[in-house]
Design an enzyme around this catalytic site. Sequence first.
Site, PDB file in Angstrom:
ATOM      1  N   ASP A  83      38.444  53.486  21.561  1.00  0.00           N
ATOM      2  CA  ASP A  83      38.544  53.557  23.022  1.00  0.00           C
ATOM      3  C   ASP A  83      37.456  52.653  23.607  1.00  0.00           C
ATOM      4  O   ASP A  83      36.455  53.133  24.155  1.00  0.00           O
ATOM      5  CB  ASP A  83      38.385  55.000  23.488  1.00  0.00           C
ATOM      6  CG  ASP A  83      39.497  55.896  22.976  1.00  0.00           C
ATOM      7  OD1 ASP A  83      40.669  55.579  23.233  1.00  0.00           O
ATOM      8  OD2 ASP A  83      39.193  56.896  22.316  1.00  0.00           O
ATOM      9  N   GLY A 131      33.728  56.562  19.284  1.00  0.00           N
ATOM     10  CA  GLY A 131      34.493  55.591  18.520  1.00  0.00           C
ATOM     11  C   GLY A 131      34.804  54.352  19.344  1.00  0.00           C
ATOM     12  O   GLY A 131      35.087  54.441  20.547  1.00  0.00           O
ATOM     13  N   HIS A 162      37.113  61.200  13.929  1.00  0.00           N
ATOM     14  CA  HIS A 162      36.112  62.098  14.509  1.00  0.00           C
ATOM     15  C   HIS A 162      35.058  62.486  13.474  1.00  0.00           C
ATOM     16  O   HIS A 162      33.857  62.539  13.775  1.00  0.00           O
ATOM     17  CB  HIS A 162      36.776  63.376  15.028  1.00  0.00           C
ATOM     18  CG  HIS A 162      37.783  63.168  16.106  1.00  0.00           C
ATOM     19  ND1 HIS A 162      39.126  63.312  15.891  1.00  0.00           N
ATOM     20  CD2 HIS A 162      37.647  62.817  17.410  1.00  0.00           C
ATOM     21  CE1 HIS A 162      39.783  63.092  17.020  1.00  0.00           C
ATOM     22  NE2 HIS A 162      38.918  62.780  17.957  1.00  0.00           N
ATOM     23  N   ARG A 191      47.072  61.208  18.793  1.00  0.00           N
ATOM     24  CA  ARG A 191      48.440  61.022  19.274  1.00  0.00           C
ATOM     25  C   ARG A 191      49.364  60.446  18.208  1.00  0.00           C
ATOM     26  O   ARG A 191      50.576  60.416  18.412  1.00  0.00           O
ATOM     27  CB  ARG A 191      48.435  60.136  20.523  1.00  0.00           C
ATOM     28  CG  ARG A 191      47.848  60.849  21.748  1.00  0.00           C
ATOM     29  CD  ARG A 191      48.009  60.014  23.009  1.00  0.00           C
ATOM     30  NE  ARG A 191      47.666  60.798  24.202  1.00  0.00           N
ATOM     31  CZ  ARG A 191      46.470  60.826  24.763  1.00  0.00           C
ATOM     32  NH1 ARG A 191      45.495  60.113  24.236  1.00  0.00           N
ATOM     33  NH2 ARG A 191      46.235  61.549  25.834  1.00  0.00           N
ATOM     34  N   MET A 203      38.005  65.789  22.077  1.00  0.00           N
ATOM     35  CA  MET A 203      38.992  66.686  22.692  1.00  0.00           C
ATOM     36  C   MET A 203      39.716  67.495  21.625  1.00  0.00           C
ATOM     37  O   MET A 203      40.783  68.062  21.873  1.00  0.00           O
ATOM     38  CB  MET A 203      39.989  65.896  23.535  1.00  0.00           C
ATOM     39  CG  MET A 203      39.375  65.273  24.773  1.00  0.00           C
ATOM     40  SD  MET A 203      40.558  65.016  26.130  1.00  0.00           S
ATOM     41  CE  MET A 203      41.782  63.991  25.344  1.00  0.00           C
ATOM     42  N   GLU A 214      40.006  61.968  10.629  1.00  0.00           N
ATOM     43  CA  GLU A 214      38.937  61.286   9.906  1.00  0.00           C
ATOM     44  C   GLU A 214      38.059  60.444  10.831  1.00  0.00           C
ATOM     45  O   GLU A 214      36.862  60.285  10.590  1.00  0.00           O
ATOM     46  CB  GLU A 214      39.530  60.407   8.801  1.00  0.00           C
ATOM     47  CG  GLU A 214      38.510  59.761   7.881  1.00  0.00           C
ATOM     48  CD  GLU A 214      37.701  60.762   7.066  1.00  0.00           C
ATOM     49  OE1 GLU A 214      36.599  60.384   6.592  1.00  0.00           O
ATOM     50  OE2 GLU A 214      38.154  61.911   6.898  1.00  0.00           O
TER      51      GLU A 214
END
Length: 288
Positions: free
Chosen positions: A154, A151, A41, A195, A34, A39
Amino acid sequence: MQTAHTLDVLRKLVASLREDGSGERATIGLVPTMGALHEGHLTLVRRARERCDHVVASIFVNPTQFGEGEDLDAYPRQLEEDAAMLQREGCSLLWAPTVEAMYPQGFVTNISVSKVSEGYCGADRPGHFDGVATVVCKLFNQVQPDMAFFGEKDFQQLAVIRAMARDLDLTLPHVHQIIGVPTVREADGLAMSSRNRYLSSEHRAAAATLPRAMKEAIARIEDGQEVPPTLAALEDELLSAGFDSVDYAALADASSLAPIDTLSGAAARLLVAARIGGTRLIDNMAAG
C-alpha cells in the site's frame, strides 16, 4: 500475549511493557492491521521483533476508510485465528478495539492529507485516505511506539502516513520511525493481500499476470521506451488476461507520487490498480 479491547487497559499494558526490569525503557514496535492476517502481516511482526523489545499489533476493521458500496461488511474477520498467529510470532500485546472504543459517541474529527492522497487510490476511493490518516494518528497517540511498521504494498497509504506524522509532529514522542517493509509475494509473484481470498481459482490464476506485466513494463521503461505507450500496453495485457478494468497504471516519483513520463535518476515507482471478478488488486514496484 496479552489482549486489550479498551483504551484504559491498553495504556496500562503498554506502560507495563515499557518497564523491562533493568531500569531501561523498553522499545515498542507497532504493527497496525485490519486482521485477516497472512504472511505479509507476519513479516511485519518479525521485522518489528528484530528491531524492538516488544511488538504491539492492532486489529481493527476501520469503517471510516471504506466508501459506499465497498466491502466493509464482507471484509474477513477472524480475531481468534489472528490472535493465535500473532502469539506464535512472539507478539507481546494485541490491541483489538471495538468501533465504539475507537470512535466514541460524538466523535467529529477527520484528518485529511492533501497532495500525496490525491490521484491513484485516492481518486478511486474518495475519503479513503482520510479514514486511514485519522485511525493511524489515533493508533500512534494510543500506543506511542518507538517504531511503526507498514507494508510497501500500500505504497500511497505509506506516503500518506509519513506526511501526516511529519506535518502533525507525531514523529516524536509518538513514533520515532515509520518503517516501510517490502511487499511479500506469492510464489507466482502476486502481492499477498487479504482480498486475494475473494478470487475464484480462475481469477486467481489470471491475477498472476499483474506482477508479470508490471515487471515487463518496468524493463521496457528502463530500456528507454516511452512511458505512455508502455503503460497503455500494460493495461491492454491485463484486460486481455481477464481483468475487468484498470483503475490506473502510472509511473510516479517515489517521494511525491507525482506522475512522471521519464526516468531521471530519482527513485520512481510503477503503481497499478486493476479489478478482476469484483476484486480490486493493487501493486507497485520500484523503477529506475
